[in-house]
Write an enzyme that holds these catalytic residues in place. Structure first.
Site, mmCIF file in Angstrom:
data_model
loop_
_atom_site.group_PDB
_atom_site.id
_atom_site.type_symbol
_atom_site.label_atom_id
_atom_site.label_comp_id
_atom_site.label_asym_id
_atom_site.label_seq_id
_atom_site.Cartn_x
_atom_site.Cartn_y
_atom_site.Cartn_z
ATOM 1 N N TYR A 1 4.861 15.305 5.237
ATOM 2 C CA TYR A 1 6.907 14.689 5.636
ATOM 3 C C TYR A 1 6.927 14.103 4.452
ATOM 4 C CZ TYR A 1 11.046 12.101 7.410
ATOM 5 O OH TYR A 1 11.991 11.048 7.589
ATOM 6 N N ASP B 1 -10.108 18.789 1.256
ATOM 7 C CA ASP B 1 -9.745 17.810 2.779
ATOM 8 C C ASP B 1 -9.576 16.297 1.004
ATOM 9 O OD1 ASP B 1 -10.886 15.285 3.531
ATOM 10 O OD2 ASP B 1 -10.823 16.047 5.065
ATOM 11 N N PHE C 1 -0.921 10.467 -0.611
ATOM 12 C CA PHE C 1 -0.561 10.178 0.697
ATOM 13 C C PHE C 1 -1.306 11.057 2.190
ATOM 14 C CE2 PHE C 1 3.697 12.041 -1.816
ATOM 15 C CZ PHE C 1 4.625 10.821 -1.365
ATOM 16 N N ALA C 2 -2.222 11.401 1.609
ATOM 17 C CA ALA C 2 -2.895 11.614 2.827
ATOM 18 C C ALA C 2 -3.521 10.639 3.209
ATOM 19 C CB ALA C 2 -4.120 12.807 1.589
ATOM 20 N N LYS D 1 -1.984 8.513 10.154
ATOM 21 C CA LYS D 1 -0.972 8.084 10.481
ATOM 22 C C LYS D 1 -0.334 7.393 11.997
ATOM 23 C CE LYS D 1 3.272 10.489 10.431
ATOM 24 N NZ LYS D 1 4.748 11.386 9.826
ATOM 25 N N SER E 1 2.472 0.138 3.900
ATOM 26 C CA SER E 1 2.783 0.709 4.628
ATOM 27 C C SER E 1 3.762 -1.144 4.907
ATOM 28 C CB SER E 1 2.784 1.132 6.159
ATOM 29 O OG SER E 1 2.740 0.933 7.132
ATOM 30 N N TYR F 1 -4.977 1.437 12.135
ATOM 31 C CA TYR F 1 -3.780 2.161 10.928
ATOM 32 C C TYR F 1 -3.762 1.695 10.130
ATOM 33 C CZ TYR F 1 -0.077 3.958 8.495
ATOM 34 O OH TYR F 1 0.738 4.941 7.473
ATOM 35 N N LYS G 1 -4.897 0.248 5.712
ATOM 36 C CA LYS G 1 -3.985 -0.144 4.884
ATOM 37 C C LYS G 1 -3.759 -0.942 4.181
ATOM 38 C CE LYS G 1 -1.504 4.310 4.789
ATOM 39 N NZ LYS G 1 -1.483 5.285 4.362
ATOM 40 N N ASN H 1 10.537 2.170 7.835
ATOM 41 C CA ASN H 1 10.726 3.233 8.782
ATOM 42 C C ASN H 1 11.196 4.469 8.236
ATOM 43 O OD1 ASN H 1 10.141 0.704 10.419
ATOM 44 N ND2 ASN H 1 10.380 2.246 12.848
HETATM 45 P P1 NAD Z 1 2.139 13.382 7.392
HETATM 46 O O1 NAD Z 1 0.934 13.420 8.295
HETATM 47 O O2 NAD Z 1 3.168 13.801 7.110
HETATM 48 O O3 NAD Z 1 1.717 13.726 5.816
HETATM 49 C C1 NAD Z 1 0.288 12.992 5.553
HETATM 50 C C2 NAD Z 1 -0.974 14.983 5.063
HETATM 51 O O4 NAD Z 1 -1.550 14.475 4.337
HETATM 52 C C3 NAD Z 1 -0.108 15.461 5.726
HETATM 53 O O5 NAD Z 1 0.370 17.076 5.601
HETATM 54 C C4 NAD Z 1 -1.729 15.708 6.215
HETATM 55 O O6 NAD Z 1 -1.654 17.240 6.356
HETATM 56 C C5 NAD Z 1 -2.484 15.345 5.162
HETATM 57 N N1 NAD Z 1 -4.079 14.869 5.220
HETATM 58 C C6 NAD Z 1 -4.741 13.930 6.138
HETATM 59 N N2 NAD Z 1 -5.685 13.770 5.472
HETATM 60 C C7 NAD Z 1 -6.205 14.471 5.085
HETATM 61 C C8 NAD Z 1 -7.466 14.279 4.354
HETATM 62 N N3 NAD Z 1 -8.702 14.302 4.479
HETATM 63 N N4 NAD Z 1 -7.149 15.588 3.452
HETATM 64 C C9 NAD Z 1 -6.678 15.970 2.646
HETATM 65 N N5 NAD Z 1 -5.082 16.274 2.668
HETATM 66 C C10 NAD Z 1 -4.915 15.073 4.439
HETATM 67 O O7 NAD Z 1 2.246 11.970 6.898
HETATM 68 P P2 NAD Z 1 3.692 11.377 6.430
HETATM 69 O O8 NAD Z 1 4.730 10.459 7.181
HETATM 70 O O9 NAD Z 1 4.489 12.321 5.427
HETATM 71 O O10 NAD Z 1 3.228 9.841 5.350
HETATM 72 C C11 NAD Z 1 2.381 10.089 4.818
HETATM 73 C C12 NAD Z 1 1.533 8.573 3.877
HETATM 74 O O11 NAD Z 1 2.593 8.139 4.496
HETATM 75 C C13 NAD Z 1 1.037 8.544 4.898
HETATM 76 O O12 NAD Z 1 -0.510 8.186 4.310
HETATM 77 C C14 NAD Z 1 0.661 7.403 5.614
HETATM 78 O O13 NAD Z 1 -0.035 6.300 6.469
HETATM 79 C C15 NAD Z 1 2.004 6.872 4.726
HETATM 80 N N6 NAD Z 1 3.212 5.594 5.717
HETATM 81 C C16 NAD Z 1 3.983 6.917 6.594
HETATM 82 C C17 NAD Z 1 4.771 5.997 7.080
HETATM 83 C C18 NAD Z 1 5.325 6.887 8.135
HETATM 84 O O14 NAD Z 1 6.478 6.039 9.390
HETATM 85 N N7 NAD Z 1 6.012 8.097 8.090
HETATM 86 C C19 NAD Z 1 4.752 4.842 7.195
HETATM 87 C C20 NAD Z 1 4.457 3.691 5.911
HETATM 88 C C21 NAD Z 1 3.235 4.562 5.573
HETATM 89 C C1 WQD Z 2 10.878 2.508 15.756
HETATM 90 C C2 WQD Z 2 11.763 2.231 17.398
HETATM 91 C C3 WQD Z 2 10.145 1.350 18.654
HETATM 92 C C4 WQD Z 2 10.086 5.557 20.076
HETATM 93 C C5 WQD Z 2 5.930 2.697 13.318
HETATM 94 C C6 WQD Z 2 4.344 2.652 12.593
HETATM 95 C C7 WQD Z 2 4.619 1.970 11.713
HETATM 96 C C8 WQD Z 2 4.803 3.104 9.922
HETATM 97 C C9 WQD Z 2 6.141 3.088 10.763
HETATM 98 C C10 WQD Z 2 3.596 3.630 9.260
HETATM 99 C C11 WQD Z 2 10.748 0.218 17.807
HETATM 100 C C12 WQD Z 2 11.440 2.436 18.970
HETATM 101 C C13 WQD Z 2 10.771 4.135 19.310
HETATM 102 C C14 WQD Z 2 11.063 5.286 20.960
HETATM 103 C C15 WQD Z 2 11.608 3.693 21.517
HETATM 104 N N1 WQD Z 2 4.214 4.265 10.258
HETATM 105 N N2 WQD Z 2 11.513 3.025 20.061
HETATM 106 N N3 WQD Z 2 11.763 5.205 22.209
HETATM 107 O O1 WQD Z 2 7.221 1.879 15.862
HETATM 108 O O2 WQD Z 2 8.626 0.674 13.909
HETATM 109 O O3 WQD Z 2 6.765 1.456 13.054
HETATM 110 O O4 WQD Z 2 6.468 3.852 12.693
HETATM 111 O O5 WQD Z 2 2.946 3.114 8.508
HETATM 112 O O6 WQD Z 2 2.855 1.191 10.967
HETATM 113 O O7 WQD Z 2 4.034 1.491 13.300
HETATM 114 O O8 WQD Z 2 8.704 3.263 14.910
HETATM 115 O O9 WQD Z 2 9.870 4.797 14.762
HETATM 116 O O10 WQD Z 2 7.619 4.006 16.658
HETATM 117 O O11 WQD Z 2 9.813 2.706 16.952
HETATM 118 O O12 WQD Z 2 12.353 2.783 21.553
HETATM 119 O O13 WQD Z 2 10.536 6.693 21.992
HETATM 120 O O14 WQD Z 2 12.376 1.758 18.256
HETATM 121 O O15 WQD Z 2 9.815 0.463 20.373
HETATM 122 O O16 WQD Z 2 10.885 -0.710 18.138
HETATM 123 P P1 WQD Z 2 7.390 1.545 14.610
HETATM 124 P P2 WQD Z 2 9.220 3.512 15.764
#
Ligand code: NAD
Ligand code: WQD
Length: 345
Positions: free
Chosen positions: A13, A60, A82-83, A86, A126, A151, A155, A181
C-alpha cells in the site's frame, strides 16, 4: 550520484504510492517483495501512472543471497524499507512470524547493505512505538517502548537496532519515519489499499461497507474520554506520506546518524467524524452500529509535526475531503481490489 533506490515491500500500500512519488522526481526504483500481502498487478499500475519501469525482484528480504545479487547488479543510492508484516491482532497469534519478518528481515537487509557499502536507510516505523503510556501529542523526544503487541514491539526493536548501528558506524544515515494512520489512495484511482479478508483498519472497512461488500461498520466503543466518545486518530493521506519519503531521502544526503520523524497531520479525528466526512465527501451512506471497545485501542493520539516540518520541510497538505474522495474512487473502481485482474504473476 546514482539515482537508484531500493524499495523493499514496494508492491504494498504505502510502497506503491512511494514508488510513484520517487519516479515523479526522477529516481529509478528497484523493488524486492515476496508478494505475501500484495499483487504484482499493483506494479503495472504504478508503471501506468508514472510512465516509467519498475525493476522488480520477487523474493524475500530474509533471502541474503537474493539481496547480495540485488546490491551487486545495481548502483543503489539508498534503501527504503517497507517490507514486513503489519496486522496488530495477527501479531498476537503469530509472534514468531512477526519477529522473523520484521526483525530478522531488517537485520539481514542491514547486513547486506553494510557488506555492499550502501548506508542510507529509511525505515517504516509507526506511532505505535510510543506505547500505551505516552502523553499526546506524541513528540519525537518522548521515550518509546511500552508496546503492547509483537507488531509494535518489532518496530520498537528495529528502531533500537538502527540507533545502535548508526552509533557504531558513522557512515550510516538513517531516518525512522513514524507513520500515524495512513489512509486514502492515489487520485488516479489505480492504486490503493487492498486488504486481504476482513479489513482491520477503519477506512478500508468503511469503503467496503459503502461499496456493498459488508453490511455495516462496527464502531469500537463510544465511551472513551473524547468529545464524542469515539477514539481520536491522526489520519494522514498516503500521497502526503509518500512525499515524506522523498524528503527523507533528500535529508539523508550528507548526514550521519539516526533520527526519528513523526509523519502525521497533527490533529485527532474521531471515528464518527470519519464516518460523517466519508458520507459528506462521497454522498454514500455508511450504516454503523456502536459495539464494545476493541482490546488494545488507545483513546486518542496524534503527532507533534514540528520536527518533520523544520528538518524535512514536510507537512501533510491533503485534508479529510481528499482522503475520503480518493479512498472511494479507488474502492469504487476496484471493488475486488487487484484480485479481479490478478494474473497470478
Ligand atoms: P503492506 O502489507 O501493504 O506492504 C508491505 C509489503 O511488504 C507487501 O507488499 C508484502 O508482500 C511485503 N513483504 C512482507 N514481508 C516480506 C518479506 N519478508 N520479504 C519481502 N517482502 C515482504 O503494508 P503497508 O501498509 O504498505 O506498510 C508498509 C510498512 O509501513 C510496513 O512495514 C508497516 O509495518 C509500516 N506501517 C504501516 C502503517 C499502516 O497503517 N499501513 C502504519 C505504520 C507503519
Ligand atoms: C482507527 C480507529 C478503532 C475499525 C493501527 C495499528 C497501528 C498502525 C495503524 C501500523 C480506532 C476504530 C476501526 C473498525 C472502528 N499500523 N475502528 N471500527 O488501531 O489506530 O492503528 O493501524 O503501524 O499500529 O494499531 O487504526 O484503522 O484499526 O483504527 O471503530 O472496524 O477506528 O477503534 O479507534 P489504529 P485502525
Amino acid at each position: 550520484m546514482s539515482s537508484q533506490v531500493l524499495v523493499t515491500g514496494g508492491v504494498g500500500y504505502i510502497g506503491t504510492h512511494t514508488l510513484v512519488a520517487l519516479q515523479e522526481v526522477g529516481y529509478d526504483v528497484i523493488v524486492v517483495d515476496n508478494l505475501c500481502n500484495s499483487s504484482a498487478v499493483a506494479l503495472q499500475r504504478v508503471e501506468t501512472i508514472s510512465g516509467k519501469p519498475v525493476c522488480f525482484y520477487r523474493g524475500d528480504i530474509l533471502d541474503r543471497a537474493l539481496l547480495n545479487r540485488v546490491f551487486a547488479e545495481n548502483q543503489i543510492f539508498a534503501v527504503i524499507h517497507f517490507a514486513g508484516l503489519k496486522a496488530v491482532s495477527e501479531s498476537l497469534r503469530k509472534p514468531i512470524e512477526y519477529y522473523q519478518n520484521n526483525i530478522i528481515g531488517s537485520l539481514v537487509l542491514l547486513d547486506a547493505m553494510r557488506a555492499s557499502g550502501v548506508k542510507r536507510f529509511v525505515f517504516s516505523s509507526s506511532a505505535t512505538v510510543y506505547g500505551s503510556e505516552a502523553p499526546v501529542p506524541y513528540v519525537e523526544t518522548l521515550q518509546t517502548g511500552n508496546t503492547t503487541n509483537p507488531y509494535g514491539t518489532s518496530k520498537w526493536m528495529v528502531e533500537q537496532v538502527l540507533q545502535d548501528t548508526a552509533a557504531a558506524d558513522s557512515e550510516f544515515a538513517i531516518a525512522l519515519l513514524r507513520y500515524f494512520n495512513p489512509v486514502g489512495a492515489h487520485p488516479s484511482g489505480l492504486i490503493g489499499e487492498d486488504p486481504q479478508g476482513i479489513p482491520n483498519n477503519l477506512l478500508p472497512y468503511i469503503a467496503q461497507v459503502a461499496v456493498g461488500k459488508r453490511e455495516e461498520l462496527s464502531v469500537f466503543g463510544d465511551d472513551y474520554p473524547t468529545p464524542d466518545g469515539t477514539c481520536l486518530r491522526d489520519y494522514v493521506h498516503v500521497v502526503d506520506l509518500a512525499q515524506g519519503h522523498v524528503r527523507a531521502l533528500e535529508w539523508l544526503v550528507g548526514r550521519t546518524g539516526a533520527e526519528a520523524f513523526n509523519l502525521g497531520a497533527g490533529r485527532g479525528i474521531s471515528v464518527l467524524e470519519i464516518v460523517r466526512a466519508f458520507e459528506h465527501a462521497t454522498g454514500v451512506s455508511v450504516p454503523f452500529r456502536v459495539v464494545s471497545r476493541r482490546e488494545g485501542d488507545l483513546p486518542a493520539f496524534w503527532a507533534d509535526t514540528f520536527k518533520a516540518k523544520q528538518e524535512l520541510g514536510w507537512v501533510a497538505n491533503l485534508g479529510l475531503e481528499e482522503m475520503m474522495v480518493d479512498t472511494w474512487r479507488w474502492q469504487n473502481a476496484n471493488p475486488q481490489g487487484y484480485q479481479a485482474v490478478d494474473t497470478g504473476k
